[in-house]
Motif scaffolding. Structure first.
Motif, PDB file in Angstrom:
ATOM      1  N   GLU A 143       0.811  -1.225   0.000  1.00 28.51           N
ATOM      2  CA  GLU A 143       0.000   0.000   0.000  1.00 28.51           C
ATOM      3  C   GLU A 143       0.844   1.274   0.000  1.00 28.51           C
ATOM      4  O   GLU A 143       0.310   2.364   0.190  1.00 28.51           O
ATOM      5  CB  GLU A 143      -0.954  -0.004   1.203  1.00 28.51           C
ATOM      6  N   GLY A 144       2.145   1.142  -0.231  1.00 26.85           N
ATOM      7  CA  GLY A 144       2.984   2.320  -0.410  1.00 26.85           C
ATOM      8  C   GLY A 144       3.751   2.800   0.804  1.00 26.85           C
ATOM      9  O   GLY A 144       4.373   3.861   0.765  1.00 26.85           O
ATOM     10  N   TRP A 145       3.736   2.054   1.885  1.00 24.10           N
ATOM     11  CA  TRP A 145       4.479   2.418   3.084  1.00 24.10           C
ATOM     12  C   TRP A 145       5.912   1.906   2.977  1.00 24.10           C
ATOM     13  O   TRP A 145       6.150   0.858   2.386  1.00 24.10           O
ATOM     14  CB  TRP A 145       3.830   1.801   4.321  1.00 24.10           C
ATOM     15  N   THR A 146       6.852   2.646   3.572  1.00 24.81           N
ATOM     16  CA  THR A 146       8.242   2.199   3.625  1.00 24.81           C
ATOM     17  C   THR A 146       8.747   2.306   5.063  1.00 24.81           C
ATOM     18  O   THR A 146       8.366   3.231   5.797  1.00 24.81           O
ATOM     19  CB  THR A 146       9.157   3.034   2.707  1.00 24.81           C
ATOM     20  N   PRO A 147       9.615   1.360   5.462  1.00 21.82           N
ATOM     21  CA  PRO A 147      10.174   1.448   6.816  1.00 21.82           C
ATOM     22  C   PRO A 147      10.965   2.741   6.975  1.00 21.82           C
ATOM     23  O   PRO A 147      11.712   3.143   6.088  1.00 21.82           O
ATOM     24  CB  PRO A 147      11.093   0.229   6.915  1.00 21.82           C
ATOM     25  N   ALA A 148      10.781   3.393   8.118  1.00 28.31           N
ATOM     26  CA  ALA A 148      11.474   4.653   8.381  1.00 28.31           C
ATOM     27  C   ALA A 148      12.826   4.428   9.043  1.00 28.31           C
ATOM     28  O   ALA A 148      13.695   5.300   8.979  1.00 28.31           O
ATOM     29  CB  ALA A 148      10.608   5.554   9.272  1.00 28.31           C
ATOM     30  N   ALA A 149      12.988   3.265   9.679  1.00 23.52           N
ATOM     31  CA  ALA A 149      14.233   2.961  10.388  1.00 23.52           C
ATOM     32  C   ALA A 149      14.228   1.472  10.717  1.00 23.52           C
ATOM     33  O   ALA A 149      13.257   0.765  10.444  1.00 23.52           O
ATOM     34  CB  ALA A 149      14.338   3.798  11.666  1.00 23.52           C
ATOM     35  N   ALA A 150      15.306   1.032  11.332  1.00 22.34           N
ATOM     36  CA  ALA A 150      15.390  -0.362  11.773  1.00 22.34           C
ATOM     37  C   ALA A 150      14.380  -0.604  12.892  1.00 22.34           C
ATOM     38  O   ALA A 150      13.952   0.346  13.572  1.00 22.34           O
ATOM     39  CB  ALA A 150      16.799  -0.652  12.275  1.00 22.34           C
ATOM     40  N   PRO A 151      13.979  -1.849  13.095  1.00 18.84           N
ATOM     41  CA  PRO A 151      13.075  -2.147  14.211  1.00 18.84           C
ATOM     42  C   PRO A 151      13.648  -1.647  15.535  1.00 18.84           C
ATOM     43  O   PRO A 151      14.870  -1.579  15.720  1.00 18.84           O
ATOM     44  CB  PRO A 151      12.984  -3.678  14.201  1.00 18.84           C
ATOM     45  N   PHE A 152      12.758  -1.280  16.437  1.00 25.20           N
ATOM     46  CA  PHE A 152      13.169  -0.821  17.762  1.00 25.20           C
ATOM     47  C   PHE A 152      12.376  -1.573  18.814  1.00 25.20           C
ATOM     48  O   PHE A 152      11.251  -2.002  18.560  1.00 25.20           O
ATOM     49  CB  PHE A 152      12.966   0.696  17.902  1.00 25.20           C
ATOM     50  N   ASP A 153      12.978  -1.744  19.972  1.00 25.36           N
ATOM     51  CA  ASP A 153      12.301  -2.429  21.067  1.00 25.36           C
ATOM     52  C   ASP A 153      11.328  -1.474  21.736  1.00 25.36           C
ATOM     53  O   ASP A 153      11.725  -0.409  22.205  1.00 25.36           O
ATOM     54  CB  ASP A 153      13.306  -2.938  22.102  1.00 25.36           C
ATOM     55  N   ASP A 154      10.060  -1.853  21.754  1.00 24.24           N
ATOM     56  CA  ASP A 154       9.054  -1.080  22.465  1.00 24.24           C
ATOM     57  C   ASP A 154       8.816  -1.805  23.783  1.00 24.24           C
ATOM     58  O   ASP A 154       8.147  -2.840  23.816  1.00 24.24           O
ATOM     59  CB  ASP A 154       7.765  -0.973  21.650  1.00 24.24           C
TER      60      ASP A 154
END
Length: 172
Positions: A143-154
């Motif tokens: 749907e056109g989304w791209t990752p903004a950064a590497a995964p992060f621990d929440d």
């Protein structure tokens, strides 16, 4: 298409919370060992607060009076992980009950949320999804989304998340 879309109303909160709880339960299939879904009562209260705000927009998909999915957006500045970018919407929730996966409900809800964000003057959107949630990640990327950064621990959610972003316009 047997289902239809309509704006959420206050009396929908409990039924939306049920869809949300079912969605979080499905995360157990990819969650780290010992992960527990968010407390359903706390999520119900959060839904009541946010859906009672004029800043939050929510749409439900219904079939025969049953809510089968929902989507919600809000300004990123009011999300629990706020951004100071006033032109950014936060794609807060998109959940569809499993029997309707692959039916087009998620695609329709997503398209309406992007359209609404553009109509509200936002120029970009962000969302957070579990890093291990391959199905959702593939959907968002289509749907056109791209990752903004590497995964992060929440630490609050208890598993790594990925932030996705996409540009939008009022003509979407």
């Amino acid at each position: 298409m047997a289902w239809s879309l309509r704006p959420a109303v206050p009396r929908d909160v409990e039924r939306i919370a049920t869809v949300l709880t079912e969605g979080f339960e499905s995360y157990r299939s990819f969650a780290p060992p010992g992960w527990e879904p968010p407390d359903p009562q706390a999520e119900l209260e959060r839904l009541r607060v946010f859906l009672g705000s004029d800043d939050v927009w929510c749409l439900v998909a219904e079939e025969d009076g049953e809510i089968v999915g929902h989507v919600a957006i809000m300004p990123s500045r009011i999300h629990p992980h706020p951004s100071d970018d006033y032109a950014m919407a936060h794609f807060w929730q998109l959940f569809v009950r499993e029997p309707w996966w692959g039916s087009g409900v998620a695609t329709a809800l997503h398209a309406e949320a992007v359209r609404e964000a553009g109509a509200r003057g936002f120029t970009s959107m962000r969302l957070f999804t579990p890093a291990a949630q391959g199905r959702a990640r593939r959907f968002y990327e289509r749907e056109g989304w791209t990752p903004a950064a590497a995964p992060f621990d929440d630490l609050d959610f208890g598993m790594p998340l990925v932030e996705y972003r996409r540009a939008i316009s009022s003509s979407v």
